[in-house]
Scaffold this active site. Structure first.
Site, PDB file in Angstrom:
ATOM      1  N   ARG A  20      41.019  35.623  42.925  1.00 13.46           N
ATOM      2  CA  ARG A  20      39.957  34.771  43.143  1.00 13.46           C
ATOM      3  C   ARG A  20      40.244  33.634  43.961  1.00 13.46           C
ATOM      4  NH1 ARG A  20      37.179  32.784  38.152  1.00 13.46           N
ATOM      5  NH2 ARG A  20      39.286  32.678  37.461  1.00 13.46           N
ATOM      6  N   ASN A  38      35.179  37.363  38.605  1.00 15.02           N
ATOM      7  CA  ASN A  38      35.728  38.608  37.745  1.00 15.02           C
ATOM      8  C   ASN A  38      34.877  39.292  36.978  1.00 15.02           C
ATOM      9  OD1 ASN A  38      38.505  38.331  38.363  1.00 15.02           O
ATOM     10  ND2 ASN A  38      38.656  36.858  36.625  1.00 15.02           N
TER      11      ASN A  38
END
Length: 99
Positions: A20, A38
């Site tokens: 990320r 996520n």
């Protein structure tokens, strides 16, 4: 040039490897706005908005990911008109909460 929104689901070893953080940095580099998060099913979801060329560059980079990742695939997915509108009004690219 026209702008558009794109969604990608990234599968493989993409959790716990800084995916990320890395994605947000690459998206910012290309001048994109949106988010990365996520998913509880183990995938990483990316919703990015910007110029088509920048989106293509990000999609190509997602195929490899950061050094510790092992990407098995990047699956494009539809973006609803509502999501595209939200992305168009975004002012930055951020890491969102897990869904």
């Amino acid at each position: 040039m026209s702008k558009m929104a794109r969604r990608y689901f990234v599968i493989g070893r993409v959790r716990g490897v800084g995916f990320r953080y890395w994605t947000a940095g690459r998206a910012k580099h290309y001048g994109l706005v949106g988010w990365v998060r996520n998913r509880r099913d183990g995938r990483v979801e990316v919703l990015a908005y910007g110029e088509a060329e920048a989106l293509g560059n990000l999609e190509r980079e997602l195929q490899d990911g950061p050094p510790a990742a092992l990407v098995q695939g990047v699956e494009p997915a539809p973006v609803t008109p509502e999501e595209a509108g939200l992305a168009a009004r975004a002012t930055r690219f951020e890491q969102a909460a897990t869904l």
